[in-house]
Design an enzyme around this catalytic site. Structure first.
Site, PDB file in Angstrom:
ATOM      1  N   CYS A   1      -4.790  -9.521  -4.081  1.00 51.47           N
ATOM      2  CA  CYS A   1      -6.172  -9.994  -4.153  1.00 51.47           C
ATOM      3  C   CYS A   1      -7.067  -8.837  -4.566  1.00 51.47           C
ATOM      4  CB  CYS A   1      -6.710 -10.576  -2.851  1.00 51.47           C
ATOM      5  SG  CYS A   1      -5.870 -12.041  -2.300  1.00 51.47           S
TER       6      CYS A   1
ATOM      7  N   ARG B   1      -3.872  -7.405  -9.308  1.00 46.60           N
ATOM      8  CA  ARG B   1      -3.697  -7.536  -7.865  1.00 46.60           C
ATOM      9  C   ARG B   1      -3.415  -8.979  -7.434  1.00 46.60           C
ATOM     10  NH1 ARG B   1      -5.728  -3.031  -5.156  1.00 46.60           N
ATOM     11  NH2 ARG B   1      -5.868  -4.244  -3.265  1.00 46.60           N
TER      12      ARG B   1
ATOM     13  N   TRP C   1      -4.212 -13.596  -4.740  1.00 42.98           N
ATOM     14  CA  TRP C   1      -2.764 -13.713  -4.608  1.00 42.98           C
ATOM     15  C   TRP C   1      -2.555 -14.487  -3.319  1.00 42.98           C
ATOM     16  CZ3 TRP C   1       1.183 -12.324  -1.210  1.00 42.98           C
ATOM     17  CH2 TRP C   1       2.475 -12.396  -1.723  1.00 42.98           C
TER      18      TRP C   1
ATOM     19  N   ASN D   1      -9.648  -9.913   1.111  1.00 39.87           N
ATOM     20  CA  ASN D   1      -8.300  -9.468   0.745  1.00 39.87           C
ATOM     21  C   ASN D   1      -7.622  -9.048   2.033  1.00 39.87           C
ATOM     22  OD1 ASN D   1      -6.030  -8.117  -0.238  1.00 39.87           O
ATOM     23  ND2 ASN D   1      -7.173  -6.272  -0.713  1.00 39.87           N
ATOM     24  N   GLY D   2      -6.475  -9.658   2.343  1.00 35.93           N
ATOM     25  CA  GLY D   2      -5.769  -9.301   3.574  1.00 35.93           C
ATOM     26  C   GLY D   2      -5.280 -10.553   4.269  1.00 35.93           C
TER      27      GLY D   2
ATOM     28  N   GLU E   1      17.112  -0.231 -10.380  1.00 32.56           N
ATOM     29  CA  GLU E   1      15.771  -0.315 -10.972  1.00 32.56           C
ATOM     30  C   GLU E   1      15.797  -1.171 -12.249  1.00 32.56           C
ATOM     31  OE1 GLU E   1      12.899   0.078 -10.071  1.00 32.56           O
ATOM     32  OE2 GLU E   1      11.701   0.364 -11.853  1.00 32.56           O
TER      33      GLU E   1
ATOM     34  N   LYS F   1      13.643  -4.589 -12.819  1.00 30.07           N
ATOM     35  CA  LYS F   1      12.724  -4.784 -13.958  1.00 30.07           C
ATOM     36  C   LYS F   1      13.006  -6.118 -14.620  1.00 30.07           C
ATOM     37  CE  LYS F   1      10.391  -2.599 -13.173  1.00 30.07           C
ATOM     38  NZ  LYS F   1      10.185  -1.637 -12.157  1.00 30.07           N
TER      39      LYS F   1
ATOM     40  N   GLU G   1      12.075  -9.272 -12.343  1.00 31.92           N
ATOM     41  CA  GLU G   1      10.678  -9.544 -12.024  1.00 31.92           C
ATOM     42  C   GLU G   1       9.854 -10.011 -13.229  1.00 31.92           C
ATOM     43  OE1 GLU G   1       8.383  -6.204 -10.516  1.00 31.92           O
ATOM     44  OE2 GLU G   1       9.532  -4.825 -11.733  1.00 31.92           O
TER      45      GLU G   1
ATOM     46  N   HIS H   1      35.019  -4.863  -5.090  1.00 34.14           N
ATOM     47  CA  HIS H   1      34.919  -5.366  -3.722  1.00 34.14           C
ATOM     48  C   HIS H   1      34.147  -6.678  -3.642  1.00 34.14           C
ATOM     49  CE1 HIS H   1      36.719  -1.654  -2.411  1.00 34.14           C
ATOM     50  NE2 HIS H   1      35.890  -1.024  -3.225  1.00 34.14           N
TER      51      HIS H   1
ATOM     52  N   LYS I   1       0.392  -6.472  -8.102  1.00 36.89           N
ATOM     53  CA  LYS I   1       0.741  -5.053  -8.233  1.00 36.89           C
ATOM     54  C   LYS I   1       0.683  -4.321  -6.896  1.00 36.89           C
ATOM     55  CE  LYS I   1       1.293  -1.350 -10.889  1.00 36.89           C
ATOM     56  NZ  LYS I   1       2.687  -1.278 -11.282  1.00 36.89           N
TER      57      LYS I   1
HETATM   58  C1  F6R Z   1       8.368  -3.254  -9.193  1.00 36.49           C
HETATM   59  C2  F6R Z   1       7.201  -2.884  -8.449  1.00 36.49           C
HETATM   60  C3  F6R Z   1       7.225  -3.014  -6.960  1.00 36.49           C
HETATM   61  C4  F6R Z   1       6.554  -1.798  -6.316  1.00 36.49           C
HETATM   62  C5  F6R Z   1       6.438  -1.991  -4.799  1.00 36.49           C
HETATM   63  C6  F6R Z   1       5.860  -0.764  -4.119  1.00 36.49           C
HETATM   64  O1  F6R Z   1       8.183  -3.058 -10.552  1.00 36.49           O
HETATM   65  O2  F6R Z   1       6.207  -2.489  -8.997  1.00 36.49           O
HETATM   66  O3  F6R Z   1       8.514  -3.176  -6.484  1.00 36.49           O
HETATM   67  O4  F6R Z   1       7.300  -0.664  -6.613  1.00 36.49           O
HETATM   68  O5  F6R Z   1       5.634  -3.095  -4.531  1.00 36.49           O
HETATM   69  O6  F6R Z   1       4.593  -0.474  -4.611  1.00 36.49           O
HETATM   70  P1  F6R Z   1       3.938   0.944  -4.418  1.00 36.49           P
HETATM   71  O7  F6R Z   1       4.751   1.939  -5.149  1.00 36.49           O
HETATM   72  O8  F6R Z   1       2.566   0.801  -4.959  1.00 36.49           O
HETATM   73  O9  F6R Z   1       3.953   1.217  -2.936  1.00 36.49           O
END
Ligand code: F6R
Length: 614
Positions: free
Chosen positions: A2, A27, A75, A101-102, A487, A491, A494, A510, A609
């Protein structure tokens, strides 16, 4: 999670608010809304399901006049993403409007009590409870709006960043925060309010970061005043923003994610700048040097993080154990905070977070702090909550990351972890001078090597086209490249919504090998390191079962290039930095697959984000 934005001053509020919402859309983008106080003092709310562009479309036929307003991009947590649950929310009498937000954890109890007093609720959100409670307190105690807000906040359990405006009041916004971020921008006779500084930077570079449990009374009559929840007035600590507008724009790229992938040669240089000397003989991470004794005597290091930052933390574990001989544990912050972990006085907790606002990581930091650990932060956003909660730290300096999928922050985090391990290992005497100099040399080559990998853009885009059909993907790596495989898989899933799993390659036998068939592409990071031979055998096992292999290899490879179905050749570096280079083609592969599948790359479904709720 949010985004909230507010404006009060002599300009038209709406254009500032809507632009601010676009900046904060990373956000959350389930719904958006705006509340304005018109010239005649009327309070109007407009809101809609969907992205900010949808709100903008609706607003074309509305009266957008007024010099005070608040706006929100959501969000969803409580209540589905529809028009009614979109923020702002009115109070019962429609005299007040709130954005939030929260999460309010005790909202159900409060709602029941308010309903018993005749308050009716239009939405399913927890947020509507706050505004109703404020109005109830205003009415029953006949107190001012700031006083009613203060009293209401004492009843709330949970996290909030809120802003409230009042019908008939063209000179005041009340805002408050607890565990969700809020920044006030100070201009000439005008004030801005936002979840982060990105909507503010084009108007002023003077900001005040609200602390937990602080209430901002923003008034055109008396300026900004800040109080704590007990009504003690706080000093105003004005900070200068170090952010440029060009960093917040796409700069000709179709998506922020692609821009951020292509920025990596520069962001790696920025992360290293001032930390490695020009002769490439010394690396200094000042947060480590300033606390040298604590680091050298550490009995244990615990790394806490979420998502991509957690993957960087896994690489940090390998680096620190290898170079500093200190035991390291890597924990999901969300698990750590709730499982009564053993934390001793001599422990160091390293919190890794791009945003510096992730609720679970922040809570883990606070828990570790309360048990006496020394806290070191590795964050990107300057002045963020985690950066401010730590005892010391190192910024990764990669600039704003706006694409929801983290790219340049990951490579920046690993680069900083490498510098941390080298600084500490050097001072602790656990690495030789020769090793130290060799690794610094590799560190300084990273930027150019990433630029070389980015030349493969077209090749990787072509490869991506072939694999848009896939419903599942496996990503395999070993040693330092195992977290890079995790990772790569994250990517892809998501942003393309293709199911993908990352595994240490030797674990295939395994269980996961049962998944292999001709429909299942497997990405293998097969760089020519000390476990190269083992990786070859694992690749053969997949090929023998009809699997399709996309291999990330080094130029000196002459075996895997013959076995794999497709190869991506990346420059050679030391094993410690290999995940930095290997992750770049995986970012591009995920990006292009998502683009070919028509996904909204910068705003993938269900994600946001900055995860400021649990
Ligand atoms: C994946 C991604 C998330 C963040 C996670 C932690 O691409 O962006 O998995 O890495 O939400 O976020 P931060 O680093 O901001 O604590």
């Amino acid at each position: 999670m949010c985004g909230i934005v507010g404006y009060i001053g002599n300009k038209e509020a709406y254009p500032i608010l809507i632009k601010g919402l676009h900046r904060l859309e990373y956000r959350g983008y389930d719904s958006a809304g705006v509340a304005l106080i018109s010239e005649d003092g009327d309070l109007k709310i407009y809101k809609s399901r969907g992205k900010v562009a949808e709100l903008e479309r609706i607003m074309q036929s509305k009266d957008t006049g007024g010099h005070v307003g608040i706006a929100h991009t959501r969000w969803a947590t409580h209540g589905e993403p529809n028009d009614i649950n979109a923020h702002p929310h009115y109070s019962e009498s429609r005299n007040l409007a709130i954005i939030h937000n929260g999460i309010i954890e005790n909202y159900a109890l409060l709602k029941e009590a308010l309903q018993a007093n005749g308050y009716t609720f239009k939405s399913d959100t927890d947020s509507e409870v706050i505004v109703q409670l404020i109005e109830y307190i205003q009415n029953t105690n006949r107190c001012s709006l700031p006083e009613a807000v203060r009293r209401a906040l004492r009843e709330l359990v949970g996290a909030y960043a809120i802003a409230i405006i009042e019908k008939g009041n063209k000179t005041r916004i009340i805002a408050a925060r607890k565990s969700s971020p809020l920044v006030v921008g100070i201009g000439q006779g005008e004030f801005f309010l936002a979840s982060d500084a990105t909507p503010i930077v084009e108007h002023t570079d003077k900001v005040v970061y609200l602390n937990n449990d602080e209430i901002a009374d923003i008034s055109l009559d008396h300026g900004l005043r800040i109080f704590d929840i007990d009504n003690n007035e706080s000093d105003i600590d004005i900070k200068q923003l170090q952010l440029s507008i060009s960093e917040l724009e796409k700069g000709g790229y179709p998506h922020f994610m692609l821009k951020e992938i292509f920025e990596q040669p520069k962001t790696i240089t920025d992360a290293i700048r001032g930390r490695v000397n020009v002769e490439m003989t010394n690396v200094v991470l000042s947060g480590v040097i300033d606390n040298k004794e604590i680091f050298i005597n550490a009995k244990r290091i615990i790394i806490v993080a979420c998502g991509t930052s957690w993957h960087a933390g896994l690489i940090g574990e390998y680096l620190i154990e290898d170079m500093c001989r200190i035991p390291v544990e890597v924990e999901y912050a969300s698990e750590f905070r709730y499982r009564n972990p053993v934390i001793n006085k001599g422990d160091i907790v390293i919190a890794i977070s791009q945003s510096g606002e992730t609720a679970d990581t922040l809570a883990a930091v606070e828990l570790a702090k309360s048990k006496g650990a020394f806290i070191f932060g590795i964050c990107n956003v300057v002045g963020s909550s985690i950066a401010r909660a730590t005892d010391s730290g190192a910024y990764i300096h990669v600039g704003p990351e706006i694409g929801v999928a983290s790219t340049k922050a990951f490579t920046g985090q690993v680069t900083v972890l490498m510098m941390l391990a080298l600084t500490l290992g050097h001072h602790k005497g656990t690495i030789s001078q020769e090793f130290y100099l060799d690794k610094i040399k590799h560190l300084c080559q990273l930027s150019e090597q990433i630029a070389d990998i980015l030349q493969l853009d077209n090749q990787i885009a072509d490869l991506a086209k072939i694999f848009t059909y896939a419903r599942n993907f496996l990503y395999l790596g070993r040693g330092y490249n195992y977290p890079a495989a995790l990772e790569g898989a994250l990517k892809l899933k998501e942003i393309s919504y293709i199911h993908a799993e990352g595994y240490p390659i030797a674990e295939m036998k395994h269980g996961p090998i049962a998944l292999i068939d001709s429909e299942m592409p497997t990405v293998v990071i097969a760089t020519t390191d000390k476990i190269y031979e083992k990786t070859i055998s694992n690749i053969q096992e997949i090929k023998a079962r009809g699997g399709k292999i996309i291999a990330i290899i080094n130029p000196d490879d002459n075996i895997v290039r013959k076995i794999a179905d497709y190869i991506i050749e990346i420059p050679r570096t030391c094993e410690h930095l290999s995940p930095v280079l290997a992750s770049v083609p995986l970012q591009l592969l995920a990006y292009y697959i998502a683009v070919y599948k028509g996904r909204d790359v910068d705003r993938p479904r269900n994600l946001a984000k900055s995860v400021t709720v649990e």
